[in-house]
Design a protein around this motif. Structure first.
Motif, short mmCIF file in Angstrom:
data_model
loop_
_atom_site.label_atom_id
_atom_site.label_comp_id
_atom_site.label_asym_id
_atom_site.label_seq_id
_atom_site.Cartn_x
_atom_site.Cartn_y
_atom_site.Cartn_z
N ASN A 7 44.53 47.49 49.40
CA ASN A 7 43.47 46.50 49.26
C ASN A 7 43.71 45.61 48.04
N GLU A 8 44.41 44.48 48.26
CA GLU A 8 44.69 43.51 47.20
C GLU A 8 43.96 42.21 47.50
N LEU A 9 43.37 41.63 46.47
CA LEU A 9 42.61 40.39 46.62
C LEU A 9 43.18 39.33 45.68
N GLN A 10 43.41 38.14 46.19
CA GLN A 10 43.87 37.01 45.37
C GLN A 10 42.64 36.35 44.76
N THR A 11 42.71 36.00 43.49
CA THR A 11 41.58 35.38 42.82
C THR A 11 42.07 34.53 41.65
N GLU A 12 41.13 34.07 40.85
CA GLU A 12 41.43 33.34 39.63
C GLU A 12 40.50 33.87 38.55
N THR A 13 41.06 34.12 37.38
CA THR A 13 40.21 34.57 36.28
C THR A 13 39.35 33.42 35.79
N GLN A 14 38.18 33.72 35.35
CA GLN A 14 37.30 32.75 34.71
C GLN A 14 37.45 32.86 33.19
N ASN A 15 37.68 34.10 32.74
CA ASN A 15 37.77 34.38 31.31
C ASN A 15 38.58 35.66 31.13
N VAL A 16 39.43 35.68 30.10
CA VAL A 16 40.22 36.86 29.77
C VAL A 16 40.14 37.04 28.26
N SER A 17 39.86 38.28 27.83
CA SER A 17 39.87 38.58 26.40
C SER A 17 40.64 39.89 26.20
N ALA A 18 40.73 40.35 24.97
CA ALA A 18 41.44 41.59 24.69
C ALA A 18 40.74 42.80 25.31
N ARG A 19 39.44 42.69 25.56
CA ARG A 19 38.68 43.84 26.06
C ARG A 19 38.23 43.72 27.50
N GLY A 20 38.32 42.52 28.08
CA GLY A 20 37.82 42.39 29.43
C GLY A 20 38.31 41.17 30.15
N VAL A 21 37.97 41.13 31.43
CA VAL A 21 38.37 40.03 32.30
C VAL A 21 37.21 39.72 33.24
N PHE A 22 37.01 38.45 33.53
CA PHE A 22 35.96 38.03 34.45
C PHE A 22 36.61 37.20 35.55
N PHE A 23 36.31 37.55 36.79
CA PHE A 23 36.90 36.86 37.93
C PHE A 23 35.90 36.82 39.07
N TYR A 24 36.22 36.03 40.09
CA TYR A 24 35.36 35.92 41.26
C TYR A 24 36.02 36.57 42.46
N LEU A 25 35.21 37.24 43.27
CA LEU A 25 35.68 37.85 44.51
C LEU A 25 34.79 37.38 45.65
N ASP A 26 35.21 37.68 46.86
CA ASP A 26 34.40 37.30 48.02
C ASP A 26 33.39 38.37 48.41
N ARG A 27 33.35 39.47 47.65
CA ARG A 27 32.39 40.55 47.92
C ARG A 27 32.07 41.28 46.63
N PRO A 28 30.89 41.88 46.56
CA PRO A 28 30.54 42.61 45.33
C PRO A 28 31.25 43.97 45.27
N LEU A 29 31.55 44.40 44.06
CA LEU A 29 32.10 45.73 43.81
C LEU A 29 31.07 46.50 43.00
N PRO A 30 30.86 47.76 43.33
CA PRO A 30 29.90 48.54 42.54
C PRO A 30 30.37 48.72 41.09
N ALA A 31 29.43 48.72 40.15
CA ALA A 31 29.77 49.01 38.76
C ALA A 31 30.46 50.37 38.71
N GLY A 32 31.49 50.46 37.90
CA GLY A 32 32.25 51.70 37.79
C GLY A 32 33.49 51.73 38.66
N THR A 33 33.64 50.75 39.54
CA THR A 33 34.80 50.71 40.42
C THR A 33 36.07 50.45 39.61
N PRO A 34 37.07 51.33 39.75
CA PRO A 34 38.34 51.07 39.06
C PRO A 34 39.12 49.99 39.80
N CYS A 35 39.87 49.19 39.06
CA CYS A 35 40.71 48.18 39.68
C CYS A 35 41.92 47.91 38.79
N GLU A 36 42.88 47.24 39.37
CA GLU A 36 44.08 46.85 38.65
C GLU A 36 44.18 45.33 38.78
#
Length: 109
Positions: A13-42
Motif C-alpha cells: 500500500n503505497e500512496l503518491q503525495t506532496e508534503t505541505q511541510n517538513v521539519s526535523a520532528r514531523g511531516v504534513f501531507f495530504y492523502l485521499d483518505r483519512p488514516l487513524p491516529a497512531g497509524t505507522p507509515c514510511e
C-alpha cells in the motif's frame, strides 16, 4: 516545504503525495483518505539541491500519524505524522557523504 513524496502504509500500500511541510520532528501531507491516529507509515522524499546546497538527498522517515484534519470540499485529507526515525537512501554511485551526514545528524549534542 512542498516536495513529492511516497507514503507507504504496508508492503502493498503505497500512496503518491506532496508534503505541505517538513521539519526535523514531523511531516504534513495530504492523502485521499483519512488514516487513524497512531497509524505507522514510511515517508520517502528527496530534498533537492537548492535545499541541501549539494546533490539531491533522498530520505526515508519512519513516522506515526498524530493528527488528521477534516477534509474540506476537496477530497484531500491533511495528515500530520511525527518522525520517529530516518535514514538516508543511497542511490547507485553515491559517495560516503550521505553516510557521514547521517552519522553527524544522529550524534548526540
Amino acid at each position: 516545504m512542498r516536495l513529492p513524496a511516497v507514503v507507504r502504509l504496508d508492503q502493498d500500500n503505497e500512496l503518491q503525495t506532496e508534503t505541505q511541510n517538513v521539519s526535523a520532528r514531523g511531516v504534513f501531507f495530504y492523502l485521499d483518505r483519512p488514516l487513524p491516529a497512531g497509524t505507522p507509515c514510511e515517508v520517502t522524499l528527496t530534498f533537492p539541491p537548492h535545499i541541501t546546497l549539494t546533490d539531491a538527498v533522498r530520505v526515508r522517515f519512519t513516522a506515526r500519524v498524530i493528527r488528521v484534519e477534516s477534509p474540506l470540499p476537496s477530497a484531500r485529507v491533511g495528515t500530520a505524522a511525527m518522525i520517529e526515525d530516518y535514514e538516508f537512501v543511497r542511490s547507485p554511485g553515491s559517495t560516503d557523504f550521505l553516510s557521514a551526514l547521517q552519522r553527524e545528524m544522529k550524534a548526540p549534542n
